[in-house]
Design an enzyme around this catalytic site. Structure first.
Site, PDB file in Angstrom:
ATOM      1  N   GLY A 182       0.851  -1.181   0.000  1.00  0.00           N
ATOM      2  CA  GLY A 182       0.000   0.000   0.000  1.00  0.00           C
ATOM      3  C   GLY A 182       0.889   1.234   0.000  1.00  0.00           C
ATOM      4  O   GLY A 182       2.104   1.152   0.185  1.00  0.00           O
ATOM      5  N   GLY A 183       0.257   2.386  -0.195  1.00  0.00           N
ATOM      6  CA  GLY A 183       1.040   3.622  -0.152  1.00  0.00           C
ATOM      7  C   GLY A 183       1.492   4.072  -1.521  1.00  0.00           C
ATOM      8  O   GLY A 183       1.329   3.377  -2.521  1.00  0.00           O
ATOM      9  N   ASP A 184       2.113   5.244  -1.544  1.00  0.00           N
ATOM     10  CA  ASP A 184       2.476   5.906  -2.788  1.00  0.00           C
ATOM     11  C   ASP A 184       3.967   5.686  -3.059  1.00  0.00           C
ATOM     12  O   ASP A 184       4.555   4.729  -2.578  1.00  0.00           O
ATOM     13  CB  ASP A 184       2.137   7.403  -2.626  1.00  0.00           C
ATOM     14  CG  ASP A 184       1.764   8.066  -3.939  1.00  0.00           C
ATOM     15  OD1 ASP A 184       2.630   8.084  -4.843  1.00  0.00           O
ATOM     16  OD2 ASP A 184       0.644   8.544  -4.073  1.00  0.00           O
ATOM     17  N   ILE A 185       4.585   6.626  -3.775  1.00  0.00           N
ATOM     18  CA  ILE A 185       5.981   6.479  -4.153  1.00  0.00           C
ATOM     19  C   ILE A 185       6.869   6.885  -2.981  1.00  0.00           C
ATOM     20  O   ILE A 185       6.543   7.794  -2.214  1.00  0.00           O
ATOM     21  CB  ILE A 185       6.298   7.354  -5.397  1.00  0.00           C
ATOM     22  CG1 ILE A 185       7.654   6.994  -5.986  1.00  0.00           C
ATOM     23  CG2 ILE A 185       6.212   8.838  -5.050  1.00  0.00           C
ATOM     24  CD1 ILE A 185       7.905   7.603  -7.364  1.00  0.00           C
ATOM     25  N   THR A 186       8.000   6.204  -2.827  1.00  0.00           N
ATOM     26  CA  THR A 186       8.941   6.627  -1.804  1.00  0.00           C
ATOM     27  C   THR A 186      10.372   6.310  -2.215  1.00  0.00           C
ATOM     28  O   THR A 186      10.608   5.639  -3.215  1.00  0.00           O
ATOM     29  CB  THR A 186       8.611   6.016  -0.431  1.00  0.00           C
ATOM     30  OG1 THR A 186       9.299   6.741   0.587  1.00  0.00           O
ATOM     31  CG2 THR A 186       9.025   4.557  -0.364  1.00  0.00           C
ATOM     32  N   TYR A 187      11.314   6.814  -1.411  1.00  0.00           N
ATOM     33  CA  TYR A 187      12.733   6.586  -1.643  1.00  0.00           C
ATOM     34  C   TYR A 187      13.306   5.836  -0.448  1.00  0.00           C
ATOM     35  O   TYR A 187      12.976   6.119   0.712  1.00  0.00           O
ATOM     36  CB  TYR A 187      13.465   7.930  -1.810  1.00  0.00           C
ATOM     37  CG  TYR A 187      14.963   7.807  -1.676  1.00  0.00           C
ATOM     38  CD1 TYR A 187      15.602   8.141  -0.485  1.00  0.00           C
ATOM     39  CD2 TYR A 187      15.732   7.318  -2.732  1.00  0.00           C
ATOM     40  CE1 TYR A 187      16.977   7.999  -0.351  1.00  0.00           C
ATOM     41  CE2 TYR A 187      17.105   7.173  -2.607  1.00  0.00           C
ATOM     42  CZ  TYR A 187      17.725   7.514  -1.419  1.00  0.00           C
ATOM     43  OH  TYR A 187      19.082   7.358  -1.284  1.00  0.00           O
ATOM     44  N   HIS A 188      14.175   4.870  -0.741  1.00  0.00           N
ATOM     45  CA  HIS A 188      14.931   4.190   0.318  1.00  0.00           C
ATOM     46  C   HIS A 188      16.397   4.351   0.005  1.00  0.00           C
ATOM     47  O   HIS A 188      16.790   4.319  -1.169  1.00  0.00           O
ATOM     48  CB  HIS A 188      14.617   2.690   0.326  1.00  0.00           C
ATOM     49  CG  HIS A 188      13.192   2.391   0.652  1.00  0.00           C
ATOM     50  ND1 HIS A 188      12.570   2.868   1.772  1.00  0.00           N
ATOM     51  CD2 HIS A 188      12.265   1.635   0.005  1.00  0.00           C
ATOM     52  CE1 HIS A 188      11.320   2.438   1.798  1.00  0.00           C
ATOM     53  NE2 HIS A 188      11.102   1.692   0.744  1.00  0.00           N
ATOM     54  N   ILE A 225       5.450   4.498   5.861  1.00  0.00           N
ATOM     55  CA  ILE A 225       4.907   3.147   6.016  1.00  0.00           C
ATOM     56  C   ILE A 225       4.262   2.707   4.714  1.00  0.00           C
ATOM     57  O   ILE A 225       3.608   3.500   4.045  1.00  0.00           O
ATOM     58  CB  ILE A 225       3.820   3.120   7.121  1.00  0.00           C
ATOM     59  CG1 ILE A 225       4.412   3.505   8.468  1.00  0.00           C
ATOM     60  CG2 ILE A 225       3.161   1.748   7.203  1.00  0.00           C
ATOM     61  CD1 ILE A 225       3.412   3.484   9.603  1.00  0.00           C
ATOM     62  N   CYS A 267       5.338  10.101  -1.147  1.00  0.00           N
ATOM     63  CA  CYS A 267       4.068   9.579  -0.655  1.00  0.00           C
ATOM     64  C   CYS A 267       2.880  10.317  -1.293  1.00  0.00           C
ATOM     65  O   CYS A 267       1.768  10.290  -0.761  1.00  0.00           O
ATOM     66  CB  CYS A 267       3.984   9.673   0.865  1.00  0.00           C
ATOM     67  SG  CYS A 267       5.418   8.942   1.676  1.00  0.00           S
TER      68      CYS A 267
END
Lengths: 154, 233
Positions: free
Chosen positions: B81-87, B149, B179
């Site tokens: 779930g959730g939108d775009i993110t960076y790790h 998250i 996000c």
């Protein structure tokens, strides 16, 4: 107290049972999977959705992944997913058969699953291939007990 | 009085490539579903990686995929779930592979507890963080996001999880609408704390401890540098 009395009267008129612990409704005459999906059977046609208990535990639904019309589904297999609070949760088909209709309204209004889980928030309609499988589902009383047992774990 | 033993196996994996971590999670989810293993927690970091959730909100990626490659970053589409993110490096990631049915948690309660885990970690360093308001799941310091998250729940078993910014290179976030929230900043523990931070390893351990306590585990088994080849048997 007055609200509970009203709720009980309304409930018996609408033929739903209200368990006062959490106010999640369970509708009589539907069948339930222990994974919290409901099914309404009408001849060989089944309408499927997720229960009030499920939507309450999920949070606000922002997206519903619908199955494709024509897809074959099997009892117990995942047929789609629901997204809420950044969590995608798989949903499982309580029946086997062919998907004949999906609720396109959920595209623009995924919140129908929260607001009206047993009516406007229906997810798919299935032409049932094996009616005997309905016997392995729970009735409203058994499902209510199942929810109570689950919720007592924490 | 019967005390129920709640066991958690914690794997400290160091820096692990996204796809390898995904494959590992898929195997662990299958094993957890069949009861072969107990609840498991992966603690790790990723090399620079952008990920999209199930909704594939690729419009929130502000550069082309080839530009990402030239930055040395990867892009992955996931089922979380959730939108775009960076790790990236210096961001603490936890991927819990746990059975929600065993503890009677729904998605909402699970995510709230994950938020609390990061809020507690922040408070250990004197930072007052809070959960997002409705629709903005995650952990915030004021209007700045410090923890993200994104989870997946399949047959009641969780995968994916949380990412807490210790001291990542925040400029990587400029290439996305993090996000999907356009007008809010991203921050890190380093930015929010007045003094020097302790060793990162300690902060990872603190995050794990917060998780263990909030989820009620009373038996923790540590597995450091497990051979990923073991998982193919």
């Amino acid at each position: 107290m007055a609200t509970k009395l009203w709720a009980s009267k309304a409930a018996s008129y609408l033929r739903i049972s209200v368990f006062h612990r959490g106010f999640a409704t369970v509708v009589k005459d539907l069948k339930y999977a222990d994974s919290h999906e409901w099914v309404k059977v009408d001849g060989n046609s089944a309408t499927v959705g997720i229960t009030d208990h499920a939507q309450d535990h999920l949070g606000d639904v922002v997206y519903v992944e619908l199955p494709e019309v024509g897809k074959e589904v099997k009892q117990g297999d995942s047929f789609g997913a629901v997204e809420s609070v950044k969590a995608t949760s798989d949903v499982y088909s309580p029946v086997s058969g062919k998907v004949v209709d999906v609720n396109e309204k959920l595209g623009d209004s995924p919140g129908l699953v929260n607001g009206s889980p047993y009516e406007d928030g229906w997810i798919m309609k299935v032409e049932i291939s094996n009616k005997d499988e309905l016997n392995s589902l729970l009735d409203s009383e058994q499902y209510t007990k199942h929810c109570e047992a689950e919720d007592q774990k924490h | 009085m019967r005390v129920l033993t709640r066991s958690l196996e914690v794997w400290r994996l160091g820096v692990l490539n996204y796809l390898e971590a995904l494959k590992l999670q898929e195997k662990l989810v299958t094993d957890r579903k069949s009861g072969k293993i107990t609840d498991t927690l992966l603690s790790l970091q990723h090399p620079p990686t952008y990920t999209l959730g199930k909704r594939q909100t690729v419009h929130n990626l502000l550069v082309s995929e080839s530009q990402l490659k030239s930055m040395g970053a990867e892009l992955h589409y996931t089922q979380r779930g959730g939108d775009i993110t960076y790790h990236g490096p210096h961001q603490a990631i936890l991927y819990p592979i746990i059975s929600l049915r065993d503890i009677g948690f729904g998605a909402r309660k699970y995510v709230e507890t994950l938020e609390l885990t990061m809020i507690e970690l922040a408070s250990l360093h004197g930072v007052k963080a809070h959960a997002g308001e409705s629709g903005e799941t995650g952990v915030w310091v004021g209007e700045r996001k410090i923890g993200a998250i994104g989870v997946r729940i399949s047959s009641g078993i969780t995968s994916h999880g949380v990412a807490f910014n210790i001291d990542p290179d925040l400029s990587y976030f400029e290439h996305i609408v993090p996000c999907g929230i356009a007008d809010k900043e991203v921050t890190s523990l380093k930015r929010e704390v007045d003094s020097d931070l302790p060793a990162e390893e300690l902060i990872h351990e603190q995050l794990i401890s917060c998780f263990v306590r909030l989820f009620g585990y009373n038996n923790v088994i540590w597995k450091d540098n497990p051979s990923l080849c073991d998982q193919q048997s």
